[in-house]
Structure formats: C-alpha cells, structure tokens
Design a protein around this motif. Sequence first.
Motif, PDB file in Angstrom:
ATOM      1  N   ASN A 153       0.769  -1.238   0.084  1.00 23.52           N
ATOM      2  CA  ASN A 153      -0.046  -0.062   0.128  1.00 23.52           C
ATOM      3  C   ASN A 153       0.982   1.111  -0.139  1.00 23.52           C
ATOM      4  OD1 ASN A 153      -1.723   2.225   0.888  1.00 23.52           O
ATOM      5  ND2 ASN A 153      -3.202   0.482   1.645  1.00 23.52           N
ATOM      6  N   LYS A 154       1.172   1.713  -1.154  1.00 25.62           N
ATOM      7  CA  LYS A 154       1.955   3.024  -1.201  1.00 25.62           C
ATOM      8  C   LYS A 154       1.501   4.222  -0.463  1.00 25.62           C
ATOM      9  CE  LYS A 154       0.132   4.265  -5.864  1.00 25.62           C
ATOM     10  NZ  LYS A 154       0.499   4.359  -7.279  1.00 25.62           N
ATOM     11  N   THR A 155       0.190   4.125  -0.359  1.00 23.19           N
ATOM     12  CA  THR A 155      -0.419   5.478   0.165  1.00 23.19           C
ATOM     13  C   THR A 155      -0.058   5.405   1.786  1.00 23.19           C
ATOM     14  OG1 THR A 155      -2.318   5.407  -1.498  1.00 23.19           O
ATOM     15  CG2 THR A 155      -2.785   6.485   0.695  1.00 23.19           C
ATOM     16  N   ILE A 156      -0.203   4.182   2.267  1.00 24.86           N
ATOM     17  CA  ILE A 156       0.219   4.153   3.736  1.00 24.86           C
ATOM     18  C   ILE A 156       1.784   4.581   3.901  1.00 24.86           C
ATOM     19  CG2 ILE A 156       0.442   2.520   5.793  1.00 24.86           C
ATOM     20  CD1 ILE A 156      -2.121   1.373   4.788  1.00 24.86           C
ATOM     21  N   LEU A 157       2.738   3.835   2.988  1.00 24.13           N
ATOM     22  CA  LEU A 157       4.009   4.150   3.114  1.00 24.13           C
ATOM     23  C   LEU A 157       4.177   5.618   2.790  1.00 24.13           C
ATOM     24  CD1 LEU A 157       4.382   0.860   3.139  1.00 24.13           C
ATOM     25  CD2 LEU A 157       6.240   1.381   1.609  1.00 24.13           C
ATOM     26  N   ASP A 158       3.529   6.204   1.940  1.00 23.68           N
ATOM     27  CA  ASP A 158       3.929   7.854   1.674  1.00 23.68           C
ATOM     28  C   ASP A 158       3.549   8.382   2.948  1.00 23.68           C
ATOM     29  OD1 ASP A 158       4.896   7.243  -0.553  1.00 23.68           O
ATOM     30  OD2 ASP A 158       2.980   7.765  -1.828  1.00 23.68           O
ATOM     31  N   GLU A 159       2.352   8.095   3.592  1.00 24.19           N
ATOM     32  CA  GLU A 159       1.805   8.719   4.681  1.00 24.19           C
ATOM     33  C   GLU A 159       2.940   8.679   5.824  1.00 24.19           C
ATOM     34  OE1 GLU A 159      -2.008   7.305   5.416  1.00 24.19           O
ATOM     35  OE2 GLU A 159      -2.938   8.315   3.879  1.00 24.19           O
ATOM     36  N   LEU A 160       3.628   7.404   6.201  1.00 26.50           N
ATOM     37  CA  LEU A 160       4.524   7.471   6.979  1.00 26.50           C
ATOM     38  C   LEU A 160       5.876   7.801   6.697  1.00 26.50           C
ATOM     39  CD1 LEU A 160       3.310   3.989   8.159  1.00 26.50           C
ATOM     40  CD2 LEU A 160       2.866   5.934   9.262  1.00 26.50           C
ATOM     41  N   GLY A 161       6.091   8.231   5.606  1.00 27.12           N
ATOM     42  CA  GLY A 161       7.482   8.489   5.078  1.00 27.12           C
ATOM     43  C   GLY A 161       8.363   7.346   5.077  1.00 27.12           C
ATOM     44  N   MET A 173      13.687  -3.898   8.051  1.00 27.90           N
ATOM     45  CA  MET A 173      13.591  -2.607   8.524  1.00 27.90           C
ATOM     46  C   MET A 173      12.369  -2.182   8.415  1.00 27.90           C
ATOM     47  SD  MET A 173      17.516  -1.269   8.001  1.00 27.90           S
ATOM     48  CE  MET A 173      17.122   0.331   8.573  1.00 27.90           C
ATOM     49  N   LEU A 174      12.027  -2.326   7.099  1.00 26.93           N
ATOM     50  CA  LEU A 174      10.595  -1.696   6.745  1.00 26.93           C
ATOM     51  C   LEU A 174       9.387  -2.511   7.463  1.00 26.93           C
ATOM     52  CD1 LEU A 174       8.579   0.057   4.865  1.00 26.93           C
ATOM     53  CD2 LEU A 174       8.678  -1.924   3.205  1.00 26.93           C
ATOM     54  N   CYS A 175       9.408  -3.691   7.687  1.00 26.09           N
ATOM     55  CA  CYS A 175       8.391  -4.608   8.374  1.00 26.09           C
ATOM     56  C   CYS A 175       8.542  -4.129   9.961  1.00 26.09           C
ATOM     57  CB  CYS A 175       8.754  -5.927   8.275  1.00 26.09           C
ATOM     58  SG  CYS A 175       8.682  -6.922   6.781  1.00 26.09           S
ATOM     59  N   GLN A 176       9.593  -3.882  10.366  1.00 25.01           N
ATOM     60  CA  GLN A 176       9.872  -3.297  11.933  1.00 25.01           C
ATOM     61  C   GLN A 176       9.250  -2.237  12.073  1.00 25.01           C
ATOM     62  OE1 GLN A 176      10.430  -5.788  14.492  1.00 25.01           O
ATOM     63  NE2 GLN A 176       9.479  -3.994  15.444  1.00 25.01           N
ATOM     64  N   ALA A 177       9.574  -1.198  10.857  1.00 22.73           N
ATOM     65  CA  ALA A 177       8.966   0.120  11.333  1.00 22.73           C
ATOM     66  C   ALA A 177       7.516   0.115  11.072  1.00 22.73           C
ATOM     67  CB  ALA A 177       9.530   0.891  10.186  1.00 22.73           C
ATOM     68  N   LEU A 178       6.918  -0.629  10.294  1.00 17.97           N
ATOM     69  CA  LEU A 178       5.328  -0.692  10.041  1.00 17.97           C
ATOM     70  C   LEU A 178       4.936  -1.560  11.324  1.00 17.97           C
ATOM     71  CD1 LEU A 178       5.009  -2.102   6.295  1.00 17.97           C
ATOM     72  CD2 LEU A 178       4.255   0.292   7.284  1.00 17.97           C
ATOM     73  N   ALA A 179       5.354  -2.439  12.045  1.00 25.87           N
ATOM     74  CA  ALA A 179       5.121  -2.940  13.143  1.00 25.87           C
ATOM     75  C   ALA A 179       5.133  -1.944  14.334  1.00 25.87           C
ATOM     76  CB  ALA A 179       5.953  -3.937  13.610  1.00 25.87           C
ATOM     77  N   ASP A 180       6.267  -1.076  14.358  1.00 33.32           N
ATOM     78  CA  ASP A 180       6.253  -0.207  15.564  1.00 33.32           C
ATOM     79  C   ASP A 180       5.269   0.943  15.447  1.00 33.32           C
ATOM     80  OD1 ASP A 180       8.224  -1.404  16.490  1.00 33.32           O
ATOM     81  OD2 ASP A 180       9.779  -0.109  15.385  1.00 33.32           O
ATOM     82  N   THR A 181       4.542   1.339  14.064  1.00 28.44           N
ATOM     83  CA  THR A 181       3.629   2.430  14.004  1.00 28.44           C
ATOM     84  C   THR A 181       1.924   1.650  14.233  1.00 28.44           C
ATOM     85  OG1 THR A 181       3.551   2.036  11.765  1.00 28.44           O
ATOM     86  CG2 THR A 181       5.045   3.571  12.540  1.00 28.44           C
ATOM     87  N   GLY A 182       2.026   0.347  14.537  1.00 26.65           N
ATOM     88  CA  GLY A 182       0.891  -0.263  14.881  1.00 26.65           C
ATOM     89  C   GLY A 182       0.401  -0.904  13.523  1.00 26.65           C
ATOM     90  N   HIS A 183       0.978  -0.899  12.414  1.00 19.90           N
ATOM     91  CA  HIS A 183       0.363  -1.750  11.358  1.00 19.90           C
ATOM     92  C   HIS A 183       0.744  -2.799  11.099  1.00 19.90           C
ATOM     93  CE1 HIS A 183       0.366   2.769  10.200  1.00 19.90           C
ATOM     94  NE2 HIS A 183      -0.638   2.553   9.243  1.00 19.90           N
ATOM     95  N   GLU A 264      -5.870  -2.795   7.008  1.00 18.43           N
ATOM     96  CA  GLU A 264      -5.559  -3.762   8.013  1.00 18.43           C
ATOM     97  C   GLU A 264      -4.063  -4.240   8.026  1.00 18.43           C
ATOM     98  OE1 GLU A 264      -6.848  -7.543  10.832  1.00 18.43           O
ATOM     99  OE2 GLU A 264      -8.171  -6.831   9.211  1.00 18.43           O
ATOM    100  N   ALA A 265      -3.617  -4.551   6.742  1.00 20.41           N
ATOM    101  CA  ALA A 265      -2.197  -4.976   6.626  1.00 20.41           C
ATOM    102  C   ALA A 265      -1.666  -4.223   5.211  1.00 20.41           C
ATOM    103  CB  ALA A 265      -2.093  -6.509   6.113  1.00 20.41           C
ATOM    104  N   VAL A 266      -0.559  -4.032   5.329  1.00 20.60           N
ATOM    105  CA  VAL A 266       0.052  -3.107   4.425  1.00 20.60           C
ATOM    106  C   VAL A 266       0.528  -3.669   3.064  1.00 20.60           C
ATOM    107  CG1 VAL A 266       1.965  -1.305   4.070  1.00 20.60           C
ATOM    108  CG2 VAL A 266       0.839  -1.573   6.102  1.00 20.60           C
ATOM    109  N   MET A 267       1.231  -4.970   3.342  1.00 25.02           N
ATOM    110  CA  MET A 267       1.717  -5.778   2.296  1.00 25.02           C
ATOM    111  C   MET A 267       1.393  -7.171   2.010  1.00 25.02           C
ATOM    112  SD  MET A 267       5.791  -4.639   2.565  1.00 25.02           S
ATOM    113  CE  MET A 267       5.868  -5.122   4.410  1.00 25.02           C
ATOM    114  N   THR A 268       1.222  -7.803   0.978  1.00 23.24           N
ATOM    115  CA  THR A 268       0.947  -9.108   0.750  1.00 23.24           C
ATOM    116  C   THR A 268       1.757  -9.876  -0.567  1.00 23.24           C
ATOM    117  OG1 THR A 268      -0.808 -10.736   0.702  1.00 23.24           O
ATOM    118  CG2 THR A 268      -1.181  -8.962  -0.696  1.00 23.24           C
ATOM    119  N   PHE A 269       2.009 -11.228  -0.437  1.00 20.66           N
ATOM    120  CA  PHE A 269       2.749 -11.844  -1.519  1.00 20.66           C
ATOM    121  C   PHE A 269       1.683 -12.207  -2.679  1.00 20.66           C
ATOM    122  CE2 PHE A 269       6.096 -12.495   1.969  1.00 20.66           C
ATOM    123  CZ  PHE A 269       6.594 -11.292   1.865  1.00 20.66           C
ATOM    124  N   MET A 270       1.596 -11.489  -3.651  1.00 15.31           N
ATOM    125  CA  MET A 270       0.261 -11.981  -4.539  1.00 15.31           C
ATOM    126  C   MET A 270       0.753 -11.606  -5.836  1.00 15.31           C
ATOM    127  SD  MET A 270      -2.846 -12.853  -4.577  1.00 15.31           S
ATOM    128  CE  MET A 270      -3.066 -13.070  -2.875  1.00 15.31           C
TER     129      MET A 270
END
Length: 432
Positions: A153-161, A173-183, A264-270
Amino acid sequence: MKRICLSFSIILIITALLLTGCTGGKENPGESDSVTITVMGRKNDLAKSYMTSIFEQYEAATGNQIEPIPFEDSEFEVTAAEWFAKGNVPDIFMHFHNSDLDRFDIEGNFLYLNDQEWVDELTESTLAYCLDDDGNLMGLPYWENSVSGCYYNKTILDELGLRPAVTQTEFDMLCQALADTGHVPICWPADGGGWMVQFALDPVFADDPEKLRAINQNEITYADIPEVADMVNWIDRAAGRGWFGSNYLNWDINDIGSVMSSGEAVMTFMWDTWFYTDLPKDGRYTVDDFALMPVFLNTVDGGTYEGGNLNMMMVNKNGKHIDACLDFLSFCATPEHYNAAFDGISTVSCFKGQTTNIQSPMITDVADSVAAHLRASTSASKVKGFSSEDVAVALESLFRQRTSTTGCIKLMDDFRIAAAARQGVEGFSDGP
C-alpha cells in the motif's frame, strides 16, 4: 383414419425438428439436445470474473450448461484426487501445470489437444507452458498471465514517510517500522496459504539447475539446502515479531481482500491480476493505492518476482461429452469471446488476438526491477512432489508451535517425497 394418423406423425416430426433447432443441439453434433459440461476446479478459480463470463457467454450462445464442481482451494488437490480414484472424473478439469498434476494420470484420463484449430492462437510462451515432456498439449490455458511479487500500500507508506525495499535488510527494517507504528506489515493467510513459499524457492532452483536435478533425483532434500532453512527461519521470526499480525492463523485466501482494502495490513505476496479481480472496489483502499516490489523471504538478497502460472482446461478422454467439450474450448479460444471475458483484466496476453486486457501500472512502474529479478515459475512446476497445500500444513505446525524450524523442514521433505513416490517418480519409491 390412416391419413389422419400419417398427418399427425408428420406434425410430430416437424415439431421435434423445431425443438431440436431451439435447444442448441446443432452446436454439438452427435450429442443430446442439451448438454451439461462439468468443470472441476478450485472454488476461487471458478469464481473469477473471466471464468463466469465465458461460462455465461457459452450457455447463452449454445443452450448447453456449464456445471462447476468447486472445491476449497486448500483441499483441492486431495479432494480432486479422491474423486478421480473413485472414477468421478469431470468433463473438464482445471489445473495448473505443476507437480500436483502428476496425481491425476494425465495420459490415462486426458485428451491431448495437439490437433485443435486454436493452437496457433496461443502465444509462444503460453503454448510452451502447457506442453508435457513429450511435447503434447495437455489443455487450453485460459487464465491470467500475471506477475507475482510483494504488493504494498503505497498510500500508507507515503503517509509514514517510508520507502519500498530493494534488499532483504531493508525489507526487514520496513516490516519492523510498520509494526512499530501499529500496522500489520504482511497479510500472510496461514489457514491454507502456502503459495508464498514457491516465490522464495524459485530463485533457489531457477538459478541453480544442479540443485533442481539433484532434488528431483532424490539425491538431496530441502534439509540439505541452506536457503530453505534461511527461509523457514525468517518466516518463524517474522511471525514471532508480529509482522503477520495477531489474526494470521485464521486468515485464508478469502480474507486477503478485506484485509488489504481496509488497510489492516500493508503488504501481501500476491499477483497483479488479483487486484483487478478480487480486491473489493468499495474498500478504503483500491488498486490505485498499491505498488510492487520484489518478494523478500531470505533466499536471495535482491528479492524475486515470479512469472505467470496458467490454469489449463483439460478434457476427459473417457467422458460422454468429448465433442461438446472440444467445442467449448474452441468457443473459449475465439477472440470475440476471450476479449469480452478479459476486458479490463490486468494480464500478459495468452492469446495472439488478445486486445482488451491491460498491463497494470503496478508492473510498468517498476519494469526495470521486474526485468532484473523475474524468475520463471520453477518450484511449483518443476520440483517433483511440491505442493503448496502440503507446505501450508507444515508451516501451520510451525506457527502453532507443534514443531521447530528443523521439524518444519522435515515435514516439507516428508510430504514432498511421499507425493513424488505416489506419483511414481523414479528414485522415490524407497524414500531418501
């Protein structure tokens, strides 16, 4: 009296001929007036918009009926094999050209389609996908020719910088950063979802043909391949760190749409086509909010994309409606019909005359990355005994802490070796 009876007989004959003309009997010479063609496949596959479209087009044009026989995705291989063992073979069987297909006695059950008039309508790569080792065409590839990767989800990533990753370290590092922000970083559908692992294994075998040869001759196992342990250990750590969220054990393929469209989730393998056929159009996030980067599952540092896997329509050579089935396949392979079915669908063309499909911006925007890291589907189609359903069972045992990472790999090996033995693959009858 005789003249009255004769006249009445003539009326009956004329009426019968008129009825024959109305029921579509002319579409299938030699068949009964109305034919019902059974089509067995995965529940989600049979529900794809382009599948329901072609079924409806055919029924309207011919008067014949298509009767889907859907099985739950996670149970399809086992359930279908049980039906076949009892002699319940459908008129048309939908299956990908992967090692699971060896369960179904291809030569004994299915008609080779080398001489069909539509063969020249297929693109070169599409035709090659559906050939067996002897060059026989096993089915009509009627499916999406997609690119699999990590869709985010590029919209969510952009909002979080935050930015997409280009290495395994950056992805962690990206996964941990997202988890730290509650995503929830990754939507991982652990209830039956095992296809993600094939993306990780593709570079292992596509980049090293010797490993593929050795595992298929039962000279080595997954346990002998360090990258497999790297993958399983990474998946175990990701789950433990909360990167799959708290509900992933209850998610299956049917939940991905709501999870991703709600944010609810930001990424998926699809794969890209899924976003056009399965992602809800009325959710908070739509296809325009998503972008693509490689799958990172710790088997290759630069990540990987997987090329298309194609569902084939295979004709039962022992069925009662062979002519009708072949007519149906010809109907599917007609430009007017497949262009109507695939209108607006994101897919690389399977047919030379395919014009209404689109190429997703998610792919074209990262065309250089895809070109650099794309692998042909290898683990699912080339590794003898591989089954994503079996992988899902092994991973669930790991997730529920019924086994260790080493035990999980052993389960994957045991399932694979047993499947190869059942399929009669040389060298597997006595185990490793």
